[in-house]
Design a protein around this motif. Structure first.
Motif, PDB file in Angstrom:
ATOM      1  N   ARG A 144       8.314  -2.287  -9.240  1.00 10.32           N
ATOM      2  CA  ARG A 144       8.576  -0.850  -9.130  1.00 10.32           C
ATOM      3  C   ARG A 144       9.938  -0.616  -8.484  1.00 10.32           C
ATOM      4  O   ARG A 144      10.760   0.160  -8.990  1.00 10.32           O
ATOM      5  CB  ARG A 144       7.481  -0.163  -8.302  1.00 10.32           C
ATOM      6  CG  ARG A 144       7.801   1.318  -8.029  1.00 10.32           C
ATOM      7  CD  ARG A 144       6.778   1.997  -7.163  1.00 10.32           C
ATOM      8  NE  ARG A 144       6.553   1.404  -5.871  1.00 10.32           N
ATOM      9  CZ  ARG A 144       7.345   1.576  -4.807  1.00 10.32           C
ATOM     10  NH1 ARG A 144       8.455   2.278  -4.887  1.00 10.32           N
ATOM     11  NH2 ARG A 144       7.034   1.014  -3.649  1.00 10.32           N
ATOM     12  N   TYR A 170      12.025   2.940  -9.252  1.00 11.13           N
ATOM     13  CA  TYR A 170      11.038   4.005  -9.107  1.00 11.13           C
ATOM     14  C   TYR A 170      10.596   4.131  -7.655  1.00 11.13           C
ATOM     15  O   TYR A 170      10.411   3.125  -6.970  1.00 11.13           O
ATOM     16  CB  TYR A 170       9.774   3.713  -9.928  1.00 11.13           C
ATOM     17  CG  TYR A 170       9.878   3.945 -11.413  1.00 11.13           C
ATOM     18  CD1 TYR A 170       9.630   5.204 -11.952  1.00 11.13           C
ATOM     19  CD2 TYR A 170      10.177   2.906 -12.277  1.00 11.13           C
ATOM     20  CE1 TYR A 170       9.692   5.413 -13.327  1.00 11.13           C
ATOM     21  CE2 TYR A 170      10.247   3.108 -13.647  1.00 11.13           C
ATOM     22  CZ  TYR A 170       9.999   4.367 -14.160  1.00 11.13           C
ATOM     23  OH  TYR A 170      10.068   4.573 -15.514  1.00 11.13           O
ATOM     24  N   GLN A 196       7.313   5.448  -5.318  1.00  7.20           N
ATOM     25  CA  GLN A 196       5.870   5.504  -5.581  1.00  7.20           C
ATOM     26  C   GLN A 196       5.513   6.827  -6.241  1.00  7.20           C
ATOM     27  O   GLN A 196       4.724   6.868  -7.180  1.00  7.20           O
ATOM     28  CB  GLN A 196       5.070   5.355  -4.283  1.00  7.20           C
ATOM     29  CG  GLN A 196       4.804   3.940  -3.884  1.00  7.20           C
ATOM     30  CD  GLN A 196       3.831   3.855  -2.722  1.00  7.20           C
ATOM     31  OE1 GLN A 196       3.595   4.821  -2.010  1.00  7.20           O
ATOM     32  NE2 GLN A 196       3.280   2.674  -2.527  1.00  7.20           N
ATOM     33  N   GLN A 197       6.103   7.900  -5.750  1.00  5.69           N
ATOM     34  CA  GLN A 197       5.799   9.222  -6.276  1.00  5.69           C
ATOM     35  C   GLN A 197       6.199   9.351  -7.746  1.00  5.69           C
ATOM     36  O   GLN A 197       5.436   9.857  -8.569  1.00  5.69           O
ATOM     37  CB  GLN A 197       6.504  10.287  -5.436  1.00  5.69           C
ATOM     38  CG  GLN A 197       6.024  11.683  -5.693  1.00  5.69           C
ATOM     39  CD  GLN A 197       6.557  12.657  -4.660  1.00  5.69           C
ATOM     40  OE1 GLN A 197       7.562  12.405  -4.016  1.00  5.69           O
ATOM     41  NE2 GLN A 197       5.878  13.773  -4.496  1.00  5.69           N
ATOM     42  N   GLU A 198       7.373   8.847  -8.084  1.00  2.00           N
ATOM     43  CA  GLU A 198       7.843   8.913  -9.474  1.00  2.00           C
ATOM     44  C   GLU A 198       6.951   8.099 -10.410  1.00  2.00           C
ATOM     45  O   GLU A 198       6.556   8.573 -11.471  1.00  2.00           O
ATOM     46  CB  GLU A 198       9.280   8.400  -9.577  1.00  2.00           C
ATOM     47  CG  GLU A 198      10.314   9.305  -8.930  1.00  2.00           C
ATOM     48  CD  GLU A 198      11.673   8.647  -8.787  1.00  2.00           C
ATOM     49  OE1 GLU A 198      12.663   9.393  -8.648  1.00  2.00           O
ATOM     50  OE2 GLU A 198      11.757   7.389  -8.797  1.00  2.00           O
ATOM     51  N   ALA A 258       3.855   7.056  -9.916  1.00  2.00           N
ATOM     52  CA  ALA A 258       2.511   7.633  -9.971  1.00  2.00           C
ATOM     53  C   ALA A 258       2.470   8.806 -10.954  1.00  2.00           C
ATOM     54  O   ALA A 258       1.532   8.923 -11.742  1.00  2.00           O
ATOM     55  CB  ALA A 258       2.071   8.083  -8.582  1.00  2.00           C
ATOM     56  N   LYS A 259       3.496   9.638 -10.929  1.00  2.00           N
ATOM     57  CA  LYS A 259       3.548  10.784 -11.836  1.00  2.00           C
ATOM     58  C   LYS A 259       3.597  10.323 -13.289  1.00  2.00           C
ATOM     59  O   LYS A 259       2.876  10.844 -14.146  1.00  2.00           O
ATOM     60  CB  LYS A 259       4.760  11.662 -11.512  1.00  2.00           C
ATOM     61  CG  LYS A 259       4.831  12.908 -12.335  1.00  2.00           C
ATOM     62  CD  LYS A 259       5.981  13.800 -11.918  1.00  2.00           C
ATOM     63  CE  LYS A 259       5.996  15.076 -12.748  1.00  2.00           C
ATOM     64  NZ  LYS A 259       7.078  15.969 -12.354  1.00  2.00           N
ATOM     65  N   VAL A 260       4.446   9.336 -13.591  1.00  2.54           N
ATOM     66  CA  VAL A 260       4.557   8.813 -14.953  1.00  2.54           C
ATOM     67  C   VAL A 260       3.232   8.199 -15.405  1.00  2.54           C
ATOM     68  O   VAL A 260       2.822   8.360 -16.556  1.00  2.54           O
ATOM     69  CB  VAL A 260       5.700   7.777 -15.053  1.00  2.54           C
ATOM     70  CG1 VAL A 260       5.696   7.072 -16.393  1.00  2.54           C
ATOM     71  CG2 VAL A 260       7.047   8.448 -14.817  1.00  2.54           C
ATOM     72  N   GLY A 311       0.291   8.981 -14.325  1.00  3.21           N
ATOM     73  CA  GLY A 311      -0.805   9.938 -14.322  1.00  3.21           C
ATOM     74  C   GLY A 311      -1.876   9.617 -13.302  1.00  3.21           C
ATOM     75  O   GLY A 311      -3.048   9.919 -13.495  1.00  3.21           O
ATOM     76  N   SER A 329      -2.612   9.381  -8.813  1.00  2.47           N
ATOM     77  CA  SER A 329      -2.133   9.932  -7.549  1.00  2.47           C
ATOM     78  C   SER A 329      -1.311   8.882  -6.803  1.00  2.47           C
ATOM     79  O   SER A 329      -1.436   7.680  -7.041  1.00  2.47           O
ATOM     80  CB  SER A 329      -3.309  10.379  -6.675  1.00  2.47           C
ATOM     81  OG  SER A 329      -4.031   9.254  -6.212  1.00  2.47           O
ATOM     82  N   VAL A 330      -0.479   9.373  -5.900  1.00  6.99           N
ATOM     83  CA  VAL A 330       0.309   8.473  -5.056  1.00  6.99           C
ATOM     84  C   VAL A 330      -0.634   7.621  -4.209  1.00  6.99           C
ATOM     85  O   VAL A 330      -0.360   6.449  -3.957  1.00  6.99           O
ATOM     86  CB  VAL A 330       1.293   9.268  -4.165  1.00  6.99           C
ATOM     87  CG1 VAL A 330       2.026   8.361  -3.197  1.00  6.99           C
ATOM     88  CG2 VAL A 330       2.285  10.034  -5.027  1.00  6.99           C
ATOM     89  N   THR A 390       5.289   0.764 -18.564  1.00  7.84           N
ATOM     90  CA  THR A 390       6.182   1.735 -17.937  1.00  7.84           C
ATOM     91  C   THR A 390       7.367   1.052 -17.269  1.00  7.84           C
ATOM     92  O   THR A 390       8.500   1.538 -17.348  1.00  7.84           O
ATOM     93  CB  THR A 390       5.412   2.584 -16.902  1.00  7.84           C
ATOM     94  OG1 THR A 390       4.338   3.255 -17.571  1.00  7.84           O
ATOM     95  CG2 THR A 390       6.311   3.613 -16.243  1.00  7.84           C
TER      96      THR A 390
END
Length: 73
Positions: A14, A19, A21-23, A25-27, A29, A31-32, A56
């Motif tokens: 990652r 990336y 963690q937040q980015e 996790a969003k990709v 789908g 949660s963080v 990803t």
């Protein structure tokens, strides 16, 4: 593969791919909290999520899970 080793590999890939963690996790789908617990090794990831993570991040599933070496150094 032991959860701790997998956790380290997910975190390392990652960061290598740039990336947060937040980015990621969003990709993905998720949660963080889910991604964070996976990276800490406190949550066991199912194969479907690991495949999504590897796709990803642009690495093979085998590379992410280190399944080619089966523990060989």
């Amino acid at each position: 593969m032991e959860n701790h080793q997998l956790a380290q590999r997910v975190r390392a890939f990652r960061k290598l791919k740039g990336y947060t963690q937040q980015e990621l996790a969003k990709v993905l789908g998720v949660s963080v909290a889910v991604l964070g617990s996976l990276e800490r090794g406190t949550r066991k990831a199912d194969a479907k999520l690991l495949i999504h993570i590897s796709n990803t991040l642009g690495v093979s599933y085998e590379e992410l899970t280190d399944s080619e070496s089966n523990g060989n150094v």
